[in-house]
Motif scaffolding. Sequence first.
Motif, PDB file in Angstrom:
ATOM      1  N   PRO A  69       7.289  13.063  12.713  1.00 47.72           N
ATOM      2  CA  PRO A  69       7.433  11.672  13.182  1.00 47.72           C
ATOM      3  C   PRO A  69       6.272  10.746  12.811  1.00 47.72           C
ATOM      4  CG  PRO A  69       8.067  13.199  14.914  1.00 47.72           C
ATOM      5  CD  PRO A  69       7.450  14.026  13.824  1.00 47.72           C
ATOM      6  N   THR A  70       5.066  11.251  12.748  1.00 48.93           N
ATOM      7  CA  THR A  70       3.902  10.400  12.469  1.00 48.93           C
ATOM      8  C   THR A  70       3.199  10.768  11.160  1.00 48.93           C
ATOM      9  OG1 THR A  70       2.468  11.887  13.744  1.00 48.93           O
ATOM     10  CG2 THR A  70       3.466  10.018  14.926  1.00 48.93           C
ATOM     11  N   PHE A  71       3.735  11.723  10.448  1.00 46.07           N
ATOM     12  CA  PHE A  71       3.050  12.296   9.292  1.00 46.07           C
ATOM     13  C   PHE A  71       2.688  11.261   8.224  1.00 46.07           C
ATOM     14  CE2 PHE A  71       2.987  14.530   5.193  1.00 46.07           C
ATOM     15  CZ  PHE A  71       1.999  15.451   5.447  1.00 46.07           C
ATOM     16  N   GLU A  72       3.671  10.559   7.713  1.00 46.97           N
ATOM     17  CA  GLU A  72       3.419   9.637   6.603  1.00 46.97           C
ATOM     18  C   GLU A  72       2.468   8.516   7.012  1.00 46.97           C
ATOM     19  OE1 GLU A  72       5.978   6.565   3.945  1.00 46.97           O
ATOM     20  OE2 GLU A  72       6.788   8.605   4.089  1.00 46.97           O
ATOM     21  N   HIS A  73       2.665   7.937   8.170  1.00 47.82           N
ATOM     22  CA  HIS A  73       1.792   6.863   8.635  1.00 47.82           C
ATOM     23  C   HIS A  73       0.336   7.345   8.737  1.00 47.82           C
ATOM     24  CE1 HIS A  73       0.513   3.264  10.760  1.00 47.82           C
ATOM     25  NE2 HIS A  73      -0.120   4.057  11.595  1.00 47.82           N
ATOM     26  N   THR A  74       0.141   8.502   9.326  1.00 40.95           N
ATOM     27  CA  THR A  74      -1.208   9.048   9.475  1.00 40.95           C
ATOM     28  C   THR A  74      -1.831   9.341   8.117  1.00 40.95           C
ATOM     29  OG1 THR A  74      -0.621  10.014  11.606  1.00 40.95           O
ATOM     30  CG2 THR A  74      -2.562  10.928  10.489  1.00 40.95           C
ATOM     31  N   LEU A  75      -1.073   9.961   7.242  1.00 44.09           N
ATOM     32  CA  LEU A  75      -1.574  10.342   5.926  1.00 44.09           C
ATOM     33  C   LEU A  75      -2.005   9.128   5.109  1.00 44.09           C
ATOM     34  CD1 LEU A  75      -1.675  13.219   4.725  1.00 44.09           C
ATOM     35  CD2 LEU A  75       0.434  12.689   3.527  1.00 44.09           C
ATOM     36  N   VAL A  76      -1.144   8.142   5.044  1.00 46.50           N
ATOM     37  CA  VAL A  76      -1.394   6.984   4.193  1.00 46.50           C
ATOM     38  C   VAL A  76      -2.363   5.991   4.834  1.00 46.50           C
ATOM     39  CG1 VAL A  76      -0.303   4.982   3.078  1.00 46.50           C
ATOM     40  CG2 VAL A  76       0.828   7.218   3.029  1.00 46.50           C
ATOM     41  N   ASN A  77      -2.183   5.696   6.105  1.00 43.89           N
ATOM     42  CA  ASN A  77      -2.968   4.635   6.741  1.00 43.89           C
ATOM     43  C   ASN A  77      -4.289   5.084   7.349  1.00 43.89           C
ATOM     44  OD1 ASN A  77      -1.053   2.537   6.214  1.00 43.89           O
ATOM     45  ND2 ASN A  77       0.247   3.511   7.737  1.00 43.89           N
ATOM     46  N   HIS A  78      -4.380   6.339   7.745  1.00 39.85           N
ATOM     47  CA  HIS A  78      -5.615   6.799   8.380  1.00 39.85           C
ATOM     48  C   HIS A  78      -6.442   7.709   7.481  1.00 39.85           C
ATOM     49  CE1 HIS A  78      -4.580   4.958  12.182  1.00 39.85           C
ATOM     50  NE2 HIS A  78      -3.363   5.452  12.043  1.00 39.85           N
ATOM     51  N   LEU A  79      -5.778   8.501   6.663  1.00 35.05           N
ATOM     52  CA  LEU A  79      -6.498   9.426   5.784  1.00 35.05           C
ATOM     53  C   LEU A  79      -6.602   8.912   4.346  1.00 35.05           C
ATOM     54  CD1 LEU A  79      -5.012  12.799   7.069  1.00 35.05           C
ATOM     55  CD2 LEU A  79      -7.203  11.758   7.648  1.00 35.05           C
ATOM     56  N   GLU A  80      -6.051   7.713   4.114  1.00 38.66           N
ATOM     57  CA  GLU A  80      -6.112   7.077   2.798  1.00 38.66           C
ATOM     58  C   GLU A  80      -5.612   7.984   1.679  1.00 38.66           C
ATOM     59  OE1 GLU A  80      -9.996   5.352   2.278  1.00 38.66           O
ATOM     60  OE2 GLU A  80      -9.901   4.372   4.233  1.00 38.66           O
ATOM     61  N   TYR A  81      -4.510   8.636   1.932  1.00 40.33           N
ATOM     62  CA  TYR A  81      -3.881   9.570   0.993  1.00 40.33           C
ATOM     63  C   TYR A  81      -3.324   8.824  -0.210  1.00 40.33           C
ATOM     64  CZ  TYR A  81      -0.554  13.230  -0.405  1.00 40.33           C
ATOM     65  OH  TYR A  81       0.154  14.178  -1.086  1.00 40.33           O
ATOM     66  N   ARG A  82      -3.673   9.272  -1.435  1.00 39.97           N
ATOM     67  CA  ARG A  82      -3.274   8.570  -2.655  1.00 39.97           C
ATOM     68  C   ARG A  82      -2.647   9.484  -3.707  1.00 39.97           C
ATOM     69  NH1 ARG A  82      -2.058   4.052  -2.159  1.00 39.97           N
ATOM     70  NH2 ARG A  82      -2.317   3.713  -4.357  1.00 39.97           N
ATOM     71  N   ILE A  83      -2.474  10.746  -3.442  1.00 38.73           N
ATOM     72  CA  ILE A  83      -2.012  11.692  -4.456  1.00 38.73           C
ATOM     73  C   ILE A  83      -0.685  11.276  -5.100  1.00 38.73           C
ATOM     74  CG2 ILE A  83      -1.277  14.088  -4.870  1.00 38.73           C
ATOM     75  CD1 ILE A  83      -4.330  13.726  -4.599  1.00 38.73           C
ATOM     76  N   PRO A  84       0.368  10.911  -4.350  1.00 39.97           N
ATOM     77  CA  PRO A  84       1.621  10.527  -5.017  1.00 39.97           C
ATOM     78  C   PRO A  84       1.447   9.366  -6.002  1.00 39.97           C
ATOM     79  CG  PRO A  84       2.031  10.942  -2.714  1.00 39.97           C
ATOM     80  CD  PRO A  84       0.534  10.942  -2.895  1.00 39.97           C
TER      81      PRO A  84
END
Length: 193
Positions: free
Chosen positions: A48-63
């Motif tokens: 439920p919160t995975f994508e939001h946390t990954l992109v907005n809080h952990l600054e995930y950029r791999i894709p």
Amino acid sequence: YEKIIQKFGEEGCHVQAAHWYSSLTGKGPSINSPSSEYVKLLFDRLAPTFEHTLVNHLEYRIPWTIQEEIQIMFPKTELELRMLDLGCGTGLCGRLFKEHFPNSTIIGVDLSSEMVKLALSKGGYTEVEVNHINAVLEKNQDKSFDFVVAADTFIYVGQLERCFSLVSNALKEGGVFAFSVEYMTELSDAFKL
């Protein structure tokens, strides 16, 4: 963890306790890779919160990084490519690739049924399957994919020899296998992704 495992017994073993016990002691079935049950449970809970946390809080950029490299290799957007996304999660890669290659067939696979539901609801994929990546690769040994992507998937797979062999038989000649792995240049107390 040992007490929890004893309490639940071998048949009804607590999945998380078994995983952490194996990881910490080097004993048990999960020593070379986390069990599918553990990975499924983990990501069903995080979905439920995975994508939001990954992109907005952990600054995930791999894709985005993978997409930029693939676009260099396949610059024509009208191409009808076949892509397989291993461990597709909520579908970040599928959506990014569909934007650039709208005529392409994009297939996702993930162990988590909750992640697959999200990926399907957000669009981008031609089809998404709940399964282990090796099981899907075993069904696709016809050298029909232009590229196979695995963004932050392999930490949950363990030993990769079988997977890499299957990918080589799933790719067309000249096909691309794009994946990420974790690497830290120095040890520190700071968490990095």
